[in-house]
Design a protein around this motif. Structure first.
Motif, PDB file in Angstrom:
ATOM      1  N   VAL A 113       0.841  -1.194   0.000  1.00  0.00           N
ATOM      2  CA  VAL A 113       0.000   0.000   0.000  1.00  0.00           C
ATOM      3  C   VAL A 113       0.877   1.245   0.000  1.00  0.00           C
ATOM      4  CG1 VAL A 113      -1.704   1.312   1.342  1.00  0.00           C
ATOM      5  CG2 VAL A 113      -1.848  -1.197   1.235  1.00  0.00           C
ATOM      6  N   TYR A 114       0.508   2.220  -0.824  1.00  0.00           N
ATOM      7  CA  TYR A 114       1.149   3.539  -0.752  1.00  0.00           C
ATOM      8  C   TYR A 114       0.230   4.453   0.036  1.00  0.00           C
ATOM      9  CZ  TYR A 114       3.667   7.744  -2.098  1.00  0.00           C
ATOM     10  OH  TYR A 114       4.396   8.905  -2.076  1.00  0.00           O
ATOM     11  N   TRP A 115       0.765   5.081   1.096  1.00  0.00           N
ATOM     12  CA  TRP A 115      -0.041   5.940   1.963  1.00  0.00           C
ATOM     13  C   TRP A 115       0.434   7.367   1.786  1.00  0.00           C
ATOM     14  CZ3 TRP A 115      -2.312   3.338   6.785  1.00  0.00           C
ATOM     15  CH2 TRP A 115      -3.355   4.119   7.305  1.00  0.00           C
ATOM     16  N   ASP A 116      -0.360   8.155   1.080  1.00  0.00           N
ATOM     17  CA  ASP A 116       0.018   9.524   0.744  1.00  0.00           C
ATOM     18  C   ASP A 116      -0.474  10.482   1.817  1.00  0.00           C
ATOM     19  OD1 ASP A 116       0.688  11.916  -0.425  1.00  0.00           O
ATOM     20  OD2 ASP A 116      -0.089  11.394  -2.403  1.00  0.00           O
ATOM     21  N   LEU A 117       0.460  11.084   2.540  1.00  0.00           N
ATOM     22  CA  LEU A 117       0.119  11.986   3.629  1.00  0.00           C
ATOM     23  C   LEU A 117      -0.028  13.432   3.155  1.00  0.00           C
ATOM     24  CD1 LEU A 117       2.639  10.460   6.159  1.00  0.00           C
ATOM     25  CD2 LEU A 117       0.212   9.948   5.952  1.00  0.00           C
ATOM     26  N   ASP A 118       0.200  13.673   1.894  1.00  0.00           N
ATOM     27  CA  ASP A 118       0.116  15.031   1.349  1.00  0.00           C
ATOM     28  C   ASP A 118      -0.410  14.960  -0.083  1.00  0.00           C
ATOM     29  OD1 ASP A 118       0.293  17.741   1.375  1.00  0.00           O
ATOM     30  OD2 ASP A 118       2.475  17.851   1.432  1.00  0.00           O
ATOM     31  N   ALA A 119      -1.560  14.285  -0.245  1.00  0.00           N
ATOM     32  CA  ALA A 119      -2.064  13.957  -1.576  1.00  0.00           C
ATOM     33  C   ALA A 119      -2.237  15.160  -2.503  1.00  0.00           C
ATOM     34  CB  ALA A 119      -3.382  13.186  -1.466  1.00  0.00           C
ATOM     35  N   PRO A 120      -2.794  16.297  -2.058  1.00  0.00           N
ATOM     36  CA  PRO A 120      -2.925  17.428  -2.976  1.00  0.00           C
ATOM     37  C   PRO A 120      -1.598  17.860  -3.589  1.00  0.00           C
ATOM     38  CG  PRO A 120      -4.295  17.787  -1.061  1.00  0.00           C
ATOM     39  CD  PRO A 120      -3.451  16.587  -0.764  1.00  0.00           C
ATOM     40  N   VAL A 121      -0.556  17.934  -2.768  1.00  0.00           N
ATOM     41  CA  VAL A 121       0.766  18.333  -3.274  1.00  0.00           C
ATOM     42  C   VAL A 121       1.325  17.256  -4.194  1.00  0.00           C
ATOM     43  CG1 VAL A 121       3.146  18.837  -2.600  1.00  0.00           C
ATOM     44  CG2 VAL A 121       1.251  19.822  -1.308  1.00  0.00           C
ATOM     45  N   LEU A 138       2.574  15.229  -9.733  1.00  0.00           N
ATOM     46  CA  LEU A 138       2.489  14.178 -10.749  1.00  0.00           C
ATOM     47  C   LEU A 138       1.860  14.679 -12.040  1.00  0.00           C
ATOM     48  CD1 LEU A 138       1.387  11.070  -8.619  1.00  0.00           C
ATOM     49  CD2 LEU A 138       3.686  11.754  -9.307  1.00  0.00           C
ATOM     50  N   LEU A 139       0.877  15.560 -11.924  1.00  0.00           N
ATOM     51  CA  LEU A 139       0.226  16.101 -13.115  1.00  0.00           C
ATOM     52  C   LEU A 139       1.128  17.116 -13.823  1.00  0.00           C
ATOM     53  CD1 LEU A 139      -3.381  16.542 -11.694  1.00  0.00           C
ATOM     54  CD2 LEU A 139      -2.549  14.748 -13.233  1.00  0.00           C
ATOM     55  N   ARG A 140       1.958  17.796 -13.052  1.00  0.00           N
ATOM     56  CA  ARG A 140       2.867  18.798 -13.624  1.00  0.00           C
ATOM     57  C   ARG A 140       4.110  18.152 -14.226  1.00  0.00           C
ATOM     58  NH1 ARG A 140       3.475  21.302  -9.221  1.00  0.00           N
ATOM     59  NH2 ARG A 140       5.494  20.439  -8.612  1.00  0.00           N
ATOM     60  N   GLU A 141       4.508  16.997 -13.682  1.00  0.00           N
ATOM     61  CA  GLU A 141       5.747  16.337 -14.100  1.00  0.00           C
ATOM     62  C   GLU A 141       5.441  14.898 -14.516  1.00  0.00           C
ATOM     63  OE1 GLU A 141       8.580  16.681 -10.930  1.00  0.00           O
ATOM     64  OE2 GLU A 141       8.033  18.766 -10.513  1.00  0.00           O
ATOM     65  N   PRO A 142       5.055  14.687 -15.777  1.00  0.00           N
ATOM     66  CA  PRO A 142       4.681  13.333 -16.233  1.00  0.00           C
ATOM     67  C   PRO A 142       5.792  12.304 -16.057  1.00  0.00           C
ATOM     68  CG  PRO A 142       4.021  15.008 -17.824  1.00  0.00           C
ATOM     69  CD  PRO A 142       4.879  15.703 -16.831  1.00  0.00           C
ATOM     70  N   GLY A 143       7.043  12.763 -15.991  1.00  0.00           N
ATOM     71  CA  GLY A 143       8.148  11.828 -15.841  1.00  0.00           C
ATOM     72  C   GLY A 143       8.472  11.468 -14.410  1.00  0.00           C
ATOM     73  N   ASP A 144       7.712  11.966 -13.448  1.00  0.00           N
ATOM     74  CA  ASP A 144       7.946  11.651 -12.046  1.00  0.00           C
ATOM     75  C   ASP A 144       7.896  10.134 -11.842  1.00  0.00           C
ATOM     76  OD1 ASP A 144       7.057  11.117  -9.139  1.00  0.00           O
ATOM     77  OD2 ASP A 144       7.563  13.247  -9.081  1.00  0.00           O
ATOM     78  N   SER A 145       8.867   9.589 -11.123  1.00  0.00           N
ATOM     79  CA  SER A 145       8.976   8.132 -11.001  1.00  0.00           C
ATOM     80  C   SER A 145       7.773   7.494 -10.309  1.00  0.00           C
ATOM     81  CB  SER A 145      10.254   7.763 -10.239  1.00  0.00           C
ATOM     82  OG  SER A 145      10.217   8.275  -8.917  1.00  0.00           O
ATOM     83  N   LEU A 146       7.119   8.219  -9.406  1.00  0.00           N
ATOM     84  CA  LEU A 146       5.973   7.642  -8.690  1.00  0.00           C
ATOM     85  C   LEU A 146       4.800   7.413  -9.627  1.00  0.00           C
ATOM     86  CD1 LEU A 146       4.590   6.786  -6.040  1.00  0.00           C
ATOM     87  CD2 LEU A 146       3.983   9.187  -5.681  1.00  0.00           C
ATOM     88  N   ARG A 147       4.682   8.230 -10.660  1.00  0.00           N
ATOM     89  CA  ARG A 147       3.506   8.153 -11.540  1.00  0.00           C
ATOM     90  C   ARG A 147       3.359   6.767 -12.156  1.00  0.00           C
ATOM     91  NH1 ARG A 147       1.229  12.881 -15.363  1.00  0.00           N
ATOM     92  NH2 ARG A 147      -0.355  11.684 -16.476  1.00  0.00           N
ATOM     93  N   ALA A 148       4.449   6.190 -12.606  1.00  0.00           N
ATOM     94  CA  ALA A 148       4.381   4.863 -13.232  1.00  0.00           C
ATOM     95  C   ALA A 148       4.131   3.760 -12.218  1.00  0.00           C
ATOM     96  CB  ALA A 148       5.674   4.585 -13.991  1.00  0.00           C
ATOM     97  N   LEU A 149       4.384   4.036 -10.947  1.00  0.00           N
ATOM     98  CA  LEU A 149       4.227   3.010  -9.915  1.00  0.00           C
ATOM     99  C   LEU A 149       2.810   2.934  -9.358  1.00  0.00           C
ATOM    100  CD1 LEU A 149       7.494   3.602  -7.826  1.00  0.00           C
ATOM    101  CD2 LEU A 149       7.134   2.016  -9.737  1.00  0.00           C
ATOM    102  N   VAL A 150       2.044   4.013  -9.499  1.00  0.00           N
ATOM    103  CA  VAL A 150       0.711   4.080  -8.894  1.00  0.00           C
ATOM    104  C   VAL A 150      -0.141   2.851  -9.227  1.00  0.00           C
ATOM    105  CG1 VAL A 150      -1.496   5.332  -8.950  1.00  0.00           C
ATOM    106  CG2 VAL A 150       0.644   6.583  -8.606  1.00  0.00           C
TER     107      VAL A 150
END
Length: 371
Positions: free
Chosen positions: A117-125, A130-142
């Protein structure tokens, strides 16, 4: 899921130190409540090189804490091996060290018996990044995580994560721990018209200026208290007394001694809404008369006008301070406390987490809490 309790591995920031760790109350509340329901918690947390963090609570009896060095990933490799085969592995956001590496590596622990499980404590940020930086490594892991849990954000966060391919996304909101936040006798040291307890953060400072410092400027004959780390060099009105960082044992007495307590959301949380802060519930648990900045969804947690007061800016905060009567202070504080104890304790949140994880080993209702 087996009925004798889940074995949960939790990779996050420090459990025992609140030093620049806004998630500490949330961690402690959720994990202690899960332990109380029969689950076995192991927390893996980093130890900053050369300067161990000051602990504000003892090492908990309700969780096994493993501290690893951060000079390289050798210690983390050993932690991952300890977590292998557990029922649930949680990677929290904001660990602060080796975050991207750990986001990838925990997924290697997924198996037929282990949920990750990924637990995001600051989801809005996180989502704005992720929407601003399509290459962010977390985006592909979601899409690879079994579930995304978030500390707040409501439907906007859920839909945004599902658009990124999340299998499921569930907000698990902050709450009150009745054994930690409760009414106490007042102390003249903390007597004031309005108190605010928040660390100085980049995405919070402007809103503190707008809601708190502006209200103090408008009411120069009223006494205001500001607690939290980082505000020492910040210019402030003469009627604002800075307390510095307060030990957790003083939080209840500060909130109970102030005539009213202000809660201010960070910018991203206010934009997304449905993101009550841990401080809001802690203040309600202490029986404080609450004034909060306005954000969408507040009525799901506290009823404006009956359980809290809501302000759009510093002028409305100042008006609320001026209009409060002695009777109103007591009524608002008592109503807020009753509401959070009835609906918003970490015992309630622990039941929700069990449901998300598919655990059916215990009754779904937490024990009754007397007001």
């Amino acid at each position: 899921m087996r009925s004798q309790g889940l074995r949960i591995a939790f990779f996050g920031a420090s459990l025992a130190s609140a030093w620049w760790n806004g998630a500490s109350m949330y961690y402690r509340g959720i994990l202690r409540a899960l332990h109380a329901r029969g689950h076995h918690i192991t927390c893996f947390e980093p130890e900053p090189a050369g300067h161990p963090l000051p602990r504000d609570v003892p090492v908990p009896s309700w969780a096994r804490v493993v501290v690893y060095p951060v000079q390289d990933t050798t210690g983390l490799e050993r932690c991952l091996e300890q977590a292998r085969g557990m029922d649930v592995v949680v990677k929290a956001s904001g660990v602060g060290l080796h975050d991207e590496w750990l986001n990838h590596r925990v997924l290697e622990l997924r198996s037929g018996r282990t949920q990750v499980v990924y637990w995001d404590l600051d989801a809005p940020v996180t989502l704005e990044r992720l929407l601003r930086e399509p290459g962010d490594s977390l985006r592909a892991l979601v899409p690879r995580y079994d579930c995304i849990l978030t500390q707040g954000g409501g439907d906007r966060v859920v839909l945004a994560y599902r658009d990124l391919g999340a299998r499921d996304c569930v907000p698990v909101y902050s709450a009150v721990d009745p054994d930690v936040h409760y009414p106490v006798s007042s102390d003249p040291r903390f007597g004031c018209a309005l108190a605010l307890l928040e660390d100085r953060l980049p995405d919070l400072e402007q809103r503190v200026e707008c809601f708190f410092l502006r209200a103090a400027e408008l009411l120069p004959d009223k006494h205001f208290l500001l607690g939290g780390a980082g505000w020492g060099e910040r210019p402030r009105p003469a009627n604002v007394h800075y307390l510095g960082s307060l030990a957790p044992c003083e939080h209840n007495v500060m909130r109970g001694s102030a005539r009213a307590v202000l809660d201010v959301s960070r910018e991203g949380m206010a934009r997304f809404g449905f993101s009550p802060t841990a401080h809001l519930f802690a203040a309600a648990g202490a029986g404080a008369c609450l004034i909060t900045d306005t954000w969408e969804g507040i009525e799901l947690f506290l009823e404006p006008g009956r359980e809290c007061l809501v302000a759009r800016d510093g002028m409305e905060v100042a008006e609320a301070v001026l209009c409060l009567t002695d009777e109103g202070v007591l009524e608002l504080g008592d109503a807020a406390r009753r509401r959070v104890l009835a609906e918003h304790t970490y015992a309630h949140r622990a039941v929700q987490v069990e449901q998300v994880l598919g655990y059916t080993g215990r009754p779904s209702l937490p024990r009754e809490i007397r007001v």
